[in-house]
Motif scaffolding. Structure first.
Motif, PDB file in Angstrom:
ATOM      1  N   ALA A   1       0.661  -1.177  -0.290  1.00  0.00           N
ATOM      2  CA  ALA A   1      -0.005  -0.371  -0.005  1.00  0.00           C
ATOM      3  C   ALA A   1       1.109   1.489   0.293  1.00  0.00           C
ATOM      4  N   GLY A   2       2.003   1.252   0.663  1.00  0.00           N
ATOM      5  CA  GLY A   2       2.743   2.307   0.384  1.00  0.00           C
ATOM      6  C   GLY A   2       3.487   2.737  -0.886  1.00  0.00           C
ATOM      7  N   ALA A   3       3.684   1.168  -1.014  1.00  0.00           N
ATOM      8  CA  ALA A   3       4.307   1.357  -2.585  1.00  0.00           C
ATOM      9  C   ALA A   3       3.521   2.338  -3.592  1.00  0.00           C
ATOM     10  N   LEU A   4       1.894   2.226  -3.572  1.00  0.00           N
ATOM     11  CA  LEU A   4       1.095   2.503  -4.549  1.00  0.00           C
ATOM     12  C   LEU A   4       1.087   4.109  -4.702  1.00  0.00           C
ATOM     13  N   MET A   5       0.802   4.595  -2.923  1.00  0.00           N
ATOM     14  CA  MET A   5       0.772   5.542  -2.592  1.00  0.00           C
ATOM     15  C   MET A   5       2.139   6.051  -2.906  1.00  0.00           C
ATOM     16  N   LEU A   6       2.914   5.615  -3.602  1.00  0.00           N
ATOM     17  CA  LEU A   6       4.445   6.606  -3.785  1.00  0.00           C
ATOM     18  C   LEU A   6       4.425   6.610  -5.180  1.00  0.00           C
ATOM     19  N   LEU A   7       3.524   5.405  -5.604  1.00  0.00           N
ATOM     20  CA  LEU A   7       3.859   5.338  -6.824  1.00  0.00           C
ATOM     21  C   LEU A   7       2.678   6.477  -7.857  1.00  0.00           C
ATOM     22  N   GLN A   8       1.818   6.221  -6.566  1.00  0.00           N
ATOM     23  CA  GLN A   8       0.311   6.743  -7.521  1.00  0.00           C
ATOM     24  C   GLN A   8       0.370   6.090  -8.889  1.00  0.00           C
ATOM     25  N   PRO A   9      -0.068   5.734  -8.448  1.00  0.00           N
ATOM     26  CA  PRO A   9      -1.001   5.415 -10.410  1.00  0.00           C
ATOM     27  C   PRO A   9      -2.314   5.144 -10.442  1.00  0.00           C
ATOM     28  N   ASP A  10      -2.336   5.738 -12.408  1.00  0.00           N
ATOM     29  CA  ASP A  10      -3.509   5.906 -12.111  1.00  0.00           C
ATOM     30  C   ASP A  10      -4.468   5.393 -12.803  1.00  0.00           C
ATOM     31  N   LEU A  11      -5.904   5.495 -11.364  1.00  0.00           N
ATOM     32  CA  LEU A  11      -6.950   4.579 -11.239  1.00  0.00           C
ATOM     33  C   LEU A  11      -8.002   4.219 -12.526  1.00  0.00           C
ATOM     34  N   GLN A  12      -7.948   5.367 -12.913  1.00  0.00           N
ATOM     35  CA  GLN A  12      -9.109   5.807 -14.357  1.00  0.00           C
ATOM     36  C   GLN A  12      -8.306   5.440 -15.177  1.00  0.00           C
ATOM     37  N   ASP A  13      -7.567   5.245 -14.740  1.00  0.00           N
ATOM     38  CA  ASP A  13      -6.696   5.211 -17.040  1.00  0.00           C
ATOM     39  C   ASP A  13      -5.977   3.206 -16.776  1.00  0.00           C
ATOM     40  N   LEU A  14      -6.595   2.417 -15.980  1.00  0.00           N
ATOM     41  CA  LEU A  14      -6.109   1.379 -16.132  1.00  0.00           C
ATOM     42  C   LEU A  14      -6.799  -0.077 -17.142  1.00  0.00           C
ATOM     43  N   ASN A  15      -6.085  -0.839 -17.800  1.00  0.00           N
ATOM     44  CA  ASN A  15      -6.949  -1.629 -18.503  1.00  0.00           C
ATOM     45  C   ASN A  15      -6.316  -2.844 -18.866  1.00  0.00           C
ATOM     46  N   LEU A  16      -6.510  -3.853 -19.606  1.00  0.00           N
ATOM     47  CA  LEU A  16      -6.333  -5.295 -19.810  1.00  0.00           C
ATOM     48  C   LEU A  16      -4.363  -5.059 -19.481  1.00  0.00           C
TER      49      LEU A  16
END
Length: 302
Positions: free
Chosen positions: A132-147
């Motif tokens: 979870a901390g890694a995701l907070m650090l990387l901050q991926p764009d959840l609205q642009d996720l795909n396969l």
């Protein structure tokens, strides 16, 4: 006080992360000179002779003890890293990186499913907290996720599998032997892919065909190879002497060092959410260390 094997392994993982995050800051400079696969081939050509010389100086064994185990471990780690690089050709770095750093979750799952190890509730929570901390650090764009977003998760799976095999199948291998296996596997894959992109070239870093190597490219690649040799040897030794679920949490420090090097080298600022993620990662490492200490104390003879 004499350092325990777990503390020593954690220190090796931290040192490896610091070195890798430093040299990765110069990959962009490499991309201005040649493509990814040419870079991988030349880096392996530089790294393997360096490792051979180091093995002779340090009197370490190169011949594999378990050739099949070493080959499978090298294949797994190489596939993970190459999928990660391939994902960078189609996905933002944040999404690719977030998937690669799912490796500790895979390590925890594989520890339970394949080797019947118990990491406990606190240990499992620490691994998930670190992710979870890694995701907070990387901050991926959840609205642009795909396969395509699943590609980095595959990288995390294979990388985690490789680290598991290091502990269970390659514990008797020397760190230099483990490192040579990685560079040979990646170099061979790079050579194959270099032939593919030369026949069907593109303009992106991942699809760039063969070009005449410049002096700057050779110097940067030699620098990368030297740093990677040291880092890969350190992390291999860490996984040989420490529990995989424990060591994998400390690999999150790569993200911390990446932020620090980015600021020191290029003046890149880190926002509040990212610093919060760093704090969460540190807490997860402390929790995992406490869990491992309790396990060791409980198993110690009275």
């Amino acid at each position: 006080m004499q350092a325990t094997p777990n503390i020593t392994a954690a220190g090796l993982a931290l040192a490896a992360s610091a070195i890798l995050s430093f040299i990765d800051n110069f990959v962009f400079a490499v991309s201005q000179e040649a493509g990814l696969w040419q870079f991988q081939v030349f880096r392996s050509l530089f790294a393997v002779p360096i490792l051979m010389v180091a093995a002779r100086i340090l009197r370490q064994r190169i011949r594999p003890v378990n050739l099949r185990g070493l080959a499978l471990r090298s294949l797994a780690v190489s596939i993970g890293l190459l999928i990660y690089f391939a994902a960078l050709g189609t996905l933002p770095v944040a999404q690719a990186g977030a998937g690669l750093f799912s490796a500790p979750l895979w390590v925890a799952l594989l520890s339970v499913l394949l080797f019947r190890q118990r990491i406990g509730r606190i240990g499992a929570f620490a691994v998930m907290l670190g992710f979870a901390g890694a995701l907070m650090l990387l901050q991926p764009d959840l609205q642009d996720l795909n396969l395509l977003s699943a590609m980095p998760l595959g990288a995390g799976f294979f990388y985690g599998l490789g680290m598991m095999l290091t502990r269970h199948w390659c514990a008797d291998e020397s760190p230099i032997s483990l490192a040579i296996g990685i560079f040979l596997a990646i170099g061979l894959a790079g050579l194959i892919m270099l032939g593919v992109v030369t026949l069907w070239p593109g303009e992106a870093f991942i699809s760039m065909p063969w070009v005449a190597p410049s002096g700057r490219f050779l110097l940067l690649t030699l620098f990368q190879a030297g740093g990677a040799v040291i880092a890969v040897s350190l992390i291999a030794q860490a996984y040989r002497i420490g529990p995989p679920a424990f060591i994998s949490v400390f690999e999150y420090s790569f993200l911390i060092f990446a932020c620090l090097w980015g600021y020191l080298l290029w003046g890149t600022a880190t926002n509040t959410l990212a610093w919060t993620g760093i704090a969460v990662i540190l807490i997860s490492g402390i929790l995992m260390a406490m869990t491992q200490k309790r396990t060791a104390d409980a198993s110690a003879p009275i």
